[in-house]
Design a protein around this motif. Structure first.
Motif, PDB file in Angstrom:
ATOM      1  N   TRP A 124       0.835  -1.205   0.000  1.00  0.00           N
ATOM      2  CA  TRP A 124       0.000   0.000   0.000  1.00  0.00           C
ATOM      3  C   TRP A 124       0.868   1.253   0.000  1.00  0.00           C
ATOM      4  O   TRP A 124       0.622   2.203  -0.752  1.00  0.00           O
ATOM      5  CB  TRP A 124      -0.903  -0.066   1.242  1.00  0.00           C
ATOM      6  CG  TRP A 124      -1.688   1.160   1.538  1.00  0.00           C
ATOM      7  CD1 TRP A 124      -1.563   1.962   2.620  1.00  0.00           C
ATOM      8  CD2 TRP A 124      -2.734   1.724   0.754  1.00  0.00           C
ATOM      9  NE1 TRP A 124      -2.453   2.986   2.557  1.00  0.00           N
ATOM     10  CE2 TRP A 124      -3.188   2.866   1.426  1.00  0.00           C
ATOM     11  CE3 TRP A 124      -3.319   1.373  -0.462  1.00  0.00           C
ATOM     12  CZ2 TRP A 124      -4.204   3.672   0.938  1.00  0.00           C
ATOM     13  CZ3 TRP A 124      -4.340   2.174  -0.955  1.00  0.00           C
ATOM     14  CH2 TRP A 124      -4.766   3.296  -0.265  1.00  0.00           C
ATOM     15  N   LYS A 127       2.549   1.672  -3.319  1.00  0.00           N
ATOM     16  CA  LYS A 127       1.569   1.757  -4.417  1.00  0.00           C
ATOM     17  C   LYS A 127       1.751   0.646  -5.450  1.00  0.00           C
ATOM     18  O   LYS A 127       1.760   0.877  -6.661  1.00  0.00           O
ATOM     19  CB  LYS A 127       1.650   3.125  -5.098  1.00  0.00           C
ATOM     20  CG  LYS A 127       1.141   4.251  -4.228  1.00  0.00           C
ATOM     21  CD  LYS A 127       1.297   5.574  -4.915  1.00  0.00           C
ATOM     22  CE  LYS A 127       0.302   6.567  -4.387  1.00  0.00           C
ATOM     23  NZ  LYS A 127      -0.945   6.620  -5.069  1.00  0.00           N
ATOM     24  N   SER A 167      -8.731  -2.731   2.899  1.00  0.00           N
ATOM     25  CA  SER A 167      -9.715  -1.640   2.990  1.00  0.00           C
ATOM     26  C   SER A 167      -9.441  -0.774   4.216  1.00  0.00           C
ATOM     27  O   SER A 167      -9.695   0.428   4.210  1.00  0.00           O
ATOM     28  CB  SER A 167     -11.146  -2.189   3.015  1.00  0.00           C
ATOM     29  OG  SER A 167     -11.353  -2.914   4.197  1.00  0.00           O
ATOM     30  N   TYR A 169      -6.445  -0.080   5.304  1.00  0.00           N
ATOM     31  CA  TYR A 169      -5.383   0.838   4.881  1.00  0.00           C
ATOM     32  C   TYR A 169      -5.965   1.936   4.002  1.00  0.00           C
ATOM     33  O   TYR A 169      -5.548   3.081   4.071  1.00  0.00           O
ATOM     34  CB  TYR A 169      -4.283   0.092   4.113  1.00  0.00           C
ATOM     35  CG  TYR A 169      -3.455  -0.818   4.993  1.00  0.00           C
ATOM     36  CD1 TYR A 169      -3.085  -0.409   6.274  1.00  0.00           C
ATOM     37  CD2 TYR A 169      -3.047  -2.063   4.573  1.00  0.00           C
ATOM     38  CE1 TYR A 169      -2.336  -1.232   7.099  1.00  0.00           C
ATOM     39  CE2 TYR A 169      -2.289  -2.893   5.384  1.00  0.00           C
ATOM     40  CZ  TYR A 169      -1.944  -2.467   6.648  1.00  0.00           C
ATOM     41  OH  TYR A 169      -1.203  -3.273   7.459  1.00  0.00           O
ATOM     42  N   LYS A 170      -6.922   1.547   3.151  1.00  0.00           N
ATOM     43  CA  LYS A 170      -7.526   2.546   2.264  1.00  0.00           C
ATOM     44  C   LYS A 170      -8.228   3.629   3.070  1.00  0.00           C
ATOM     45  O   LYS A 170      -8.187   4.800   2.733  1.00  0.00           O
ATOM     46  CB  LYS A 170      -8.543   1.870   1.340  1.00  0.00           C
ATOM     47  CG  LYS A 170      -7.919   1.171   0.170  1.00  0.00           C
ATOM     48  CD  LYS A 170      -9.030   0.679  -0.719  1.00  0.00           C
ATOM     49  CE  LYS A 170      -8.462  -0.064  -1.903  1.00  0.00           C
ATOM     50  NZ  LYS A 170      -9.513  -0.626  -2.719  1.00  0.00           N
ATOM     51  N   SER A 171      -8.911   3.218   4.107  1.00  0.00           N
ATOM     52  CA  SER A 171      -9.623   4.217   4.906  1.00  0.00           C
ATOM     53  C   SER A 171      -8.679   4.888   5.902  1.00  0.00           C
ATOM     54  O   SER A 171      -9.101   5.655   6.751  1.00  0.00           O
ATOM     55  CB  SER A 171     -10.794   3.562   5.637  1.00  0.00           C
ATOM     56  OG  SER A 171     -10.318   2.520   6.451  1.00  0.00           O
ATOM     57  N   GLU A 172      -7.396   4.537   5.819  1.00  0.00           N
ATOM     58  CA  GLU A 172      -6.328   5.186   6.587  1.00  0.00           C
ATOM     59  C   GLU A 172      -6.477   5.057   8.091  1.00  0.00           C
ATOM     60  O   GLU A 172      -6.039   5.906   8.853  1.00  0.00           O
ATOM     61  CB  GLU A 172      -6.233   6.677   6.198  1.00  0.00           C
ATOM     62  CG  GLU A 172      -5.808   6.830   4.761  1.00  0.00           C
ATOM     63  CD  GLU A 172      -5.972   8.242   4.249  1.00  0.00           C
ATOM     64  OE1 GLU A 172      -6.293   9.119   5.052  1.00  0.00           O
ATOM     65  OE2 GLU A 172      -5.779   8.445   3.062  1.00  0.00           O
ATOM     66  N   SER A 180      -0.345   8.742   5.709  1.00  0.00           N
ATOM     67  CA  SER A 180      -1.509   8.924   4.836  1.00  0.00           C
ATOM     68  C   SER A 180      -1.216   9.972   3.764  1.00  0.00           C
ATOM     69  O   SER A 180      -1.741   9.909   2.667  1.00  0.00           O
ATOM     70  CB  SER A 180      -2.736   9.318   5.646  1.00  0.00           C
ATOM     71  OG  SER A 180      -2.590  10.616   6.144  1.00  0.00           O
ATOM     72  N   PRO A 185      -4.642   7.410  -1.323  1.00  0.00           N
ATOM     73  CA  PRO A 185      -5.209   6.653  -2.440  1.00  0.00           C
ATOM     74  C   PRO A 185      -4.769   7.243  -3.777  1.00  0.00           C
ATOM     75  O   PRO A 185      -4.392   8.394  -3.871  1.00  0.00           O
ATOM     76  CB  PRO A 185      -6.717   6.807  -2.239  1.00  0.00           C
ATOM     77  CG  PRO A 185      -6.867   7.179  -0.820  1.00  0.00           C
ATOM     78  CD  PRO A 185      -5.651   7.941  -0.444  1.00  0.00           C
ATOM     79  N   GLU A 199      -9.561   1.097  -7.880  1.00  0.00           N
ATOM     80  CA  GLU A 199     -10.620   0.365  -7.205  1.00  0.00           C
ATOM     81  C   GLU A 199     -11.650   1.337  -6.650  1.00  0.00           C
ATOM     82  O   GLU A 199     -11.315   2.387  -6.123  1.00  0.00           O
ATOM     83  CB  GLU A 199     -10.053  -0.454  -6.052  1.00  0.00           C
ATOM     84  CG  GLU A 199      -9.537  -1.796  -6.482  1.00  0.00           C
ATOM     85  CD  GLU A 199      -8.033  -1.841  -6.404  1.00  0.00           C
ATOM     86  OE1 GLU A 199      -7.443  -2.654  -7.126  1.00  0.00           O
ATOM     87  OE2 GLU A 199      -7.456  -1.065  -5.651  1.00  0.00           O
ATOM     88  N   ASP A 201     -14.315   2.505  -3.912  1.00  0.00           N
ATOM     89  CA  ASP A 201     -14.274   2.386  -2.451  1.00  0.00           C
ATOM     90  C   ASP A 201     -15.093   1.195  -1.966  1.00  0.00           C
ATOM     91  O   ASP A 201     -14.753   0.535  -1.006  1.00  0.00           O
ATOM     92  CB  ASP A 201     -14.832   3.668  -1.802  1.00  0.00           C
ATOM     93  CG  ASP A 201     -13.846   4.812  -1.986  1.00  0.00           C
ATOM     94  OD1 ASP A 201     -12.688   4.509  -2.282  1.00  0.00           O
ATOM     95  OD2 ASP A 201     -14.249   5.965  -1.848  1.00  0.00           O
ATOM     96  N   THR A 205     -10.630  -5.409  -3.089  1.00  0.00           N
ATOM     97  CA  THR A 205      -9.423  -5.421  -3.935  1.00  0.00           C
ATOM     98  C   THR A 205      -9.263  -6.776  -4.611  1.00  0.00           C
ATOM     99  O   THR A 205      -9.004  -6.864  -5.801  1.00  0.00           O
ATOM    100  CB  THR A 205      -8.188  -5.120  -3.063  1.00  0.00           C
ATOM    101  OG1 THR A 205      -8.419  -3.901  -2.377  1.00  0.00           O
ATOM    102  CG2 THR A 205      -6.938  -4.995  -3.908  1.00  0.00           C
TER     103      THR A 205
END
Length: 1028
Positions: A124, A127, A167, A169-172, A180, A185, A199, A201, A205
Motif C-alpha cells: 500500500w 503503491k 480496505s 489501509y484505504k480508509s487510513e 496517509s 489513495p 478500485e 471504495d 481489492t
C-alpha cells in the motif's frame, strides 16, 4: 535486453508473504517453466533455486531479495523473491520499491499472519498492484480432511480477511497522518488499461471473478484461477466463459433443470445446494485427490481427467508405485502452476508505463517552491525529469534516472569473466576494497531513459536538493558505470545497455553508495523518496576481535558489512565499543557469520545483547489538572546553586500524557524537519493526494495537529463527561504548548523543556533566564519571539549587563537539559515522557567591582556557563529521583502458534520470560492455537530456541517491536508498612526486584557504581576445622 523496445511487454513483480508460506517454492516452478532451462521441472520446489546462500539452504528460509528474468510467451517478467521472516523485512522494502506489482501468498491452512499484514502495508505504501495467491490447497484435502464446502468457507474467509486489511489501509485507519500523506489513495490515471487498477471504495481489492486471486499448490506444481474452469465448462454448460467466470465465486448456484445460474433464493433443495465454485471446481479436485491417494478411491478418476483434457503424461510416471508422484504428474499437466500465475501477472499487473504514472506521487512527490530567489531553469529541468519518470520515457535522448534500493556483495568468482583478469583487480583497488574477494553490485531499477555500461552518472543521496547548488556537493557524487548485468538468481548475464522499466545489477558504484541512492544523468534531479522500513534495528551487540592485532581487519569487515546489508547499523559507542545493530537474532547470527567468514575473516568475541531502556517518573495520570497545577505552582521544586553562588535553579518536573510522549517519539523525523527549517528554505513537499485528510498541509501543521490530537485523546480518556474539566485542561495545555523551549535528548526527543512562567517571582537584584519558545514558534503556537521577549523585566532594577549575561546563558540551560535527558539518574539511559520547567536566577557577582576577586573566583570554580550546565543537569536528575523514578523497557509483540497439547509448556516459557498474554484463540478448522503476548526485549534472547526445546519444535514465535512500557516496580523499594514487613522481612534480606536487577545490570555494563553486598551470608562463614 537493450534491444527490447516494447516496454509494455515487461512486468516487474515481487513475491511477498509470511515466513514458510511458499514464496521460494512458487518461484522455483515459475523459473522451471520460464527461466530458459536453468532449472529442471522435476527439481522445482525442492532445490529452492533463489536461496543460493549456504545459510539460506541450511535454515530453509530466504534471507535476501534476489531477482531473475523470466520469459512467458512474448513477455519479459522480472521476478524478485523476498524473505518472509520479520528480521529481514528490510529486504521486502528493497524488493517492493523496484517492483510494480506483488504476489501476496497466504497459506490456506494457517491463514493471515502478522507478516501478511506487514507486506500488505508495504504494498500500500509503495503503491504496488497486488494479486492474491492462496497456497497449500492440497493440505485442506490430505491433512485437514475438509469437505469441499468447508474448504470453500475457509478460502472465502481468508479472501475476506485480506480484503478487510487492505480496505482498512484505504480508509487510513492504520496509517498515521504522515503516512496517509505519503501513501494516500491513487490519483486519476489516464488510459483504458489502467482503469482496472482504480478500485472503487465499495469494491473489494481481491476478487476471484476479477482474475486477481489464484488457488495453488506450489509444492506439487499445480494452480488455477476461476478463469480456467470457466473456459472448461463454457461449452459443456452452454454459457459464455465471461458469465461463468463471474458466477464461479460467491453465492451463485447452478439449477440443473433450467440450466440457469441463480442466486440463493432461486435454488430449491433446501440446504443441500452447493455454490458453483464448490460444485464445479472443488469437488472435481477432491475426487481426483481421493481417487489417487485413498486405497478405496476411484482410480478411474485420473484416467478420466487424462482423457478429457488430452494430457500427454509418460507411462513411466503413471506406473509409479508412489500415488503422490502419479497425482503430481497429472495435476501439474492438467493445471500448470506457471501458466496460472504468469497469465494473472500479465493480465492483472501494470506494465512500467502505467505503473510509473500511478506510483510517481510516492516515488517523486511534487515539491512546492517557497522562495523566488532560485534558478528557474534548474526547476524546469527537475520537473521535466519527473515527467520522464512518470511517462517511463525510454528514448535514448531522455534523461536517465534509476533507483538503487540496496548494495549486495558478490564473490569475484561469480562475476562473468569479461576482459582480462587484471582489469578486475584494478577495479578493486579503485573501489578501496583492498584484498577483499567481494565485489559490490547495485540492485537497481531504471525508471527513465537508457543506462549503458561506461556511462557517467550522478549519484544523489536522499538529502540532495538541486536548487541549493554548491551547498549540496556532499550529497552528490559523480560515478562511472563499469558493467551492467541481468540478474538470474545467483548468476549474472552481461548486457551493454538497459532501457527504462528493467531491473539490473550495476557494477562500479561500490565506493559511492552506502545503502541506497538515486542515479541520474543530470544533476538537476530530485532524489527519490526514502524507503519505508517496517521495523528498526533493535538488537545491539558489541564486537571485538579475539586477537587485538586483527582490529584493522574487523574495521574493514564492518565497513563492507554495513554496505552489503541494507538494514544493519554499525556505530562506535561512547565507550569505544564497535556496536552492531540488527533486526533480530536470526539477522544478527547471519551478520556475525558473514563477518567471520566473508568480510573480516577473523575470530570475533560477541558481547551479550545491549538492551536499551528509558527512565521516567511515576505518573499520577488519574488527575491531569492536578498535575498541570502542580507544574505551574511554585511549591514543589528542587533547588540547586552553582558553586560560585551566582545562579540559583528551581526545577519542576511532570510526566507527559502517554499519547503525547508516543507522538513525540514516533514523529522524531518530522520534528527534525520542522525544527530544522530555516526561514530561507526554498522547498517543501507538496502532498498531492486528493482524498487525504491532511490535504496540502505543511509538516508544521501536521505536527501541530498530531500533538493536539494526542493531548485531547488523553484528556478525553480520563473523563469524557465532565465538560468543565475537559475545557480547563485544554486551556492549560494550550498555554503550555506556547512555552516549548526545546525538546530532548538530541532536540527531537520525547521530553519537553518549557520556558519559566514570566510571573515567577524574582528576588531582589536577580534576573530570571526566561528562554525563548523556539519550538513553539516553529510549530506555529507562537507568532514571533520578539513578542515573547517584550514582557516587562522580572527584577526590580537589574543592570543591563546582567540581562545580557542571562541571555547568553540560555544555551547553557538547554545544554544542561539535553545532558540530563540523554542520561537519567537510574542507569544513564535517556529519559522518557517528562516535562521540565527550569527557573534560573542570575545574581550579580559580589566582587563585581573588584576585578582580581572575580578572576580568582572564575579560576576556582571554572567557567560560569559550565557551572550552569552542570547545575541544570544535576538539578534535573535530582528532580526525577525525588518524584519516584521508574524504568521503561521496550516490548515485543509476540505471535505464537502451537497445537493444544503444547499450550502448557508454551505458557511456562512465557511466564519465565515475564510475558503478558493478550489473547488466545483457536484457528477455525485446525487444531492450532494462536496466542498473542507482549514480551520484554530484555527477556527475548534465546526465546525462540527455548520455545522450540520445550514444545519439541511444535510452537513457532514471531517477534515485532511494539512499544515502550513503564515497569510499575519501585527500584528503591524498602518495606515500611506492617503488611510489607510481614511479607518481605525487615529489608535486610529483601531480594532486589526486577527493576533494580535490570538497573544494576546496565550500571555494571557501563562501569557505574553498583550497591551490592560482598558478603551474602555473614552468619554462615566459618573457618575450616583444624584436624588434630
Amino acid at each position: 535486453m537493450g534491444d527490447d523496445s516494447d516496454v509494455q511487454k515487461i512486468r516487474n513483480i515481487c513475491i511477498l508473504a509470511h515466513v514458510d508460506h511458499g514464496k521460494t517454492t512458487l518461484a522455483d516452478h515459475l523459473i522451471a517453466a520460464s527461466g530458459g532451462g536453468v532449472l529442471h521441472p522435476k527439481l522445482a520446489g525442492r532445490i529452492r533455486f533463489m536461496d543460493y546462500l549456504d545459510e539460506e539452504q541450511r535454515r530453509a528460509i530466504t534471507m535476501k531479495s534476489s531477482s531473475i528474468a523470466l520469459h512467458y510467451k512474448d513477455y519479459s517478467v522480472n521476478l524478485i523473491d523476498s524473505p518472509g521472516h520479520m528480521d529481514f523485512c528490510s529486504e521486502v522494502s528493497t524488493a517492493a520499491r523496484l517492483s510494480d506489482g506483488a504476489l501476496i501468498l497466504v497459506d490456506a491452512v494457517e491463514g493471515v499472519h502478522i507478516q501478511t499484514h506487514a507486506v500488505l502495508r508495504q504494498c500500500w505504501i509503495e503503491k504496488l498492484t497486488p494479486c492474491l495467491v492462496l497456497n497449500k490447497i492440497d493440505r485442506l484435502i490430505s491433512e485437514l480432511k475438509l469437505s469441499p464446502m468447508e474448504a470453500y468457507t475457509r478460502l472465502l474467509r481468508i479472501v475476506q480477511h485480506v480484503n478487510g486489511i487492505v480496505s482498512a489501509y484505504k480508509s487510513e485507519k492504520y496509517l498515521s497522518d504522515v503516512d496517509s500523506i505519503l501513501a494516500g489513495p491513487s490519483g486519476d490515471i489516464v488510459g483504458d488499461e489502467s482503469a482496472e487498477f482504480i478500485e472503487d471504495d465499495e469494491e473489494d481489492t481481491f476478487q476471484p471473478q476479477k482474475g486477481n486471486v489464484a488457488f495453488v499448490c506450489a509444492l506439487d506444481g499445480w494452480g488455477f484461477r476461476v478463469h480456467e474452469f470457466a473456459e472448461f465448462y463454457a461449452s459443456k454448460l452452454g454459457a459464455s466463459a465471461a458469465a461463468l467466470q463471474k458466477a464461479l465465486w460467491g453465492p451463485r448456484y447452478f439449477n440443473p433443470k433450467t440450466k440457469m445460474i441463480v442466486g440463493k433464493k432461486g435454488i430449491g433443495g433446501g440446504g443441500k445446494a452447493r455454490p458453483m465454485f464448490v460444485q464445479f471446481v472443488l469437488e472435481p479436485l477432491w475426487q481426483v485427490y481421493q481417487g489417487a491417494l485413498e486405497d478405496d478411491g476411484d482410480k478411474g478418476m485420473l484416467e478420466k481427467v487424462i482423457k478429457s483434457f488430452n494430457l500427454s503424461i509418460p507411462s513411466r510416471e503413471l506406473q509409479n508405485k508412489d500415488p503422490k508422484i502419479v497425482l503430481q504428474a497429472v495435476m501439474s499437466r492438467w493445471l500448470p502452476l506457471s501458466d496460472a500465475i504468469l497469465s494473472m501477472v500479465v493480465k492483472c499487473m501494470p506494465d512500467p508505463i502505467a505503473a510509473q504514472s500511478f506510483r510517481v506521487s510516492r516515488l517523486l512527490p511534487k515539491k512546492e517552491v517557497l522562495d523566488n530567489l532560485i534558478d528557474h531553469d534548474v526547476l524546469a529541468e527537475a520537473e521535466l525529469i519527473r515527467k520522464s519518470v512518470e511517462a517511463c520515457d525510454l528514448r535514448p535522448e531522455a534523461p536517465c534516472v534509476a533507483f538503487v534500493s540496496k548494495m549486495f556483495a558478490v564473490h569475484v568468482k561469480m562475476l562473468p569473466q569479461r576482459g582480462s583478469h587484471g582489469e578486475i583487480l584494478n577495479n578493486y583497488s579503485d573501489e578501496g576494497e583492498g584484498d577483499s574477494d567481494e565485489c559490490f553490485l547495485a540492485f537497481a531499477r531504471i525508471f527513465s531513459g537508457v543506462l549503458s555500461a561506461g556511462q557517467r552518472v550522478f549519484v544523489l543521496s536522499a538529502l540532495y536538493n538541486p536548487l541549493k547548488g554548491e551547498s549540496m556537493q556532499k550529497h552528490m557524487q559523480e560515478a562511472n558505470i563499469q558493467s551492467l548485468y541481468l540478474m538470474m538468481g545467483q548468476g549474472l548475464k552481461v548486457v551493454t545497455s538497459a532501457k527504462a522499466g528493467n531491473i539490473v545489477a550495476i557494477r562500479g558504484l561500490g565506493q559511492h553508495i552506502l545503502k541506497s541512492a538515486t542515479l541520474s544523468s543530470s544533476r538537476n534531479c530530485w532524489p527519490f523518496s526514502s524507503m519505508a522500513f517496517q521495523v528498526s534495528p533493535t538488537l545491539r551487540v558489541a564486537i571485538e576481535p579475539t586477537d587485538p592485532a586483527d582490529t584493522g581487519a574487523l574495521l574493514q569487515g564492518l565497513r563492507l558489512l554495513n554496505r552489503a546489508d541494507p538494514f544493519v547499523e554499525v556505530t562506535v559507542s561512547a565507550r569505544g565499543e564497535h556496536v552492531l545493530a540488527a533486526a533480530g537474532e536470526v539477522h544478527l547470527e547471519r551478520c556475525i557469520k558473514d563477518l567471520k567468514e566473508r568480510f573480516a575473516k577473523v575470530s570475533l568475541e560477541v558481547s551479550p545483547p545491549l538492551v536499551s531502556y528509558k527512565e521516567t517518573i511515576e505518573g499520577e495520570v488519574t488527575n491531569m489538572l492536578e498535575n498541570l497545577k502542580r507544574l505551574s505552582s511554585s511549591s514543589e521544586y528542587i533547588e540547586k546553586t552553582t558553586p560560585n553562588g551566582r545562579c540559583v535553579l528551581h526545577v519542576k518536573v511532570m510526566k507527559l500524557p502517554p499519547s503525547l510522549t508516543k507522538v513525540l517519539y514516533e514523529s522524531s523525523d518530522l520534528l527534525g524537519d520542522v525544527i530544522g527549517i530555516r526561514s530561507g528554505q526554498t522547498v517543501k513537499n507538496l502532498e498531492t493526494h486528493s482524498s487525504s485528510i491532511l490535504e496540502n498541509y505543511s509538516p508544521t501543521e501536521v505536527m501541530r495537529k498530531r500533538i493536539m490530537d494526542a493531548v485531547e485523546s488523553d484528556i478525553l480518556s480520563r473523563d469524557e463527561n465532565d465538560k468543565d474539566y475537559i475545557d480547563k485542561c485544554k486551556v492549560k495545555w494550550q498555554k503550555l504548548l506556547r512555552r516549548i523551549w526545546t525538546l530532548g535528548p538530541g532536540q527531537i526527543g520525547p521530553n519537553i523543556l518549557f520556558t519559566p512562567d514570566i510571573k515567577a517571582e524574582s528576588t531582589n537584584s536577580s534576573v530570571l533566564i526566561r528562554g525563548c519558545p523556539h519550538v513553539s514558534e516553529r510549530l506555529g503556537y507562537v507568532g514571533d519571539s520578539t513578542a515573547a521577549n517584550s514582557v516587562g523585566e522580572t527584577s526590580s532594577n537589574p543592570s543591563e549587563a546582567l540581562c545580557m549575561e542571562a541571555e547568553r546563558l540560555e544555551s547553557s540551560v538547554i545544554s544542561g537539559f539535553q545532558l540530563a535527558t540523554s542520561a537519567g539518574p537510574l542507569c544513564d539511559e535517556p529519559m522518557w515522557g517528562l516535562a521540565f520547567i527550569i527557573e534560573a536566577y542570575i545574581s550579580p557577582s559580589r566582587g563585581q567591582y573588584d576585578e582580581s576577586e572575580t578572576h580568582q573566583k572564575s579560576e576556582q570554580y571554572g567557567v560560569f556557563a559550565g557551572q550552569v550546565i552542570t547545575a541544570v543537569k544535576d538539578a534535573c536528575r535530582a528532580a526525577v529521583l525525588q518524584r519516584k523514578p521508574r524504568l521503561v523497557e521496550a516490548m515485543y509483540f509476540c505471535e505464537l502458534n502451537t497445537s493444544m497439547e503444547y499450550l502448557g509448556p508454551m505458557y511456562a516459557v512465557l511466564a519465565r520470560r515475564r510475558a503478558r498474554v493478550l489473547k488466545e484463540e483457536m484457528q477455525e478448522g485446525s487444531p492450532l492455537f494462536t496466542v498473542h503476548a507482549y514480551v520484554p526485549v530484555s527477556e527475548s534472547f534465546g526465546f525462540a530456541d527455548e520455545l522450540r526445546r520445550w514444545t519439541s519444535g511444535a510452537a513457532s514465535a514471531l517477534l515485532v517491536l511494539s512499544h515502550w512500557e513503564t515497569l510499575s516496580e519501585d527500584p528503591f523499594f524498602v518495606p515500611k508498612t506492617e503488611e510489607e514487613l510481614e511479607e518481605f522481612g525487615d529489608g535486610s534480606s529483601v531480594l532486589h526486584n526486577t527493576a533494580r536487577k535490570l538497573i544494576d545490570a546496565v550500571r555494571r555494563r557501563k562501569g557505574l557504581p553498583v550497591e551490592e553486598k560482598v558478603v551474602q551470608h555473614g552468619t554462615k562463614q566459618r573457618t575450616l576445622a583444624r584436624k588434630v
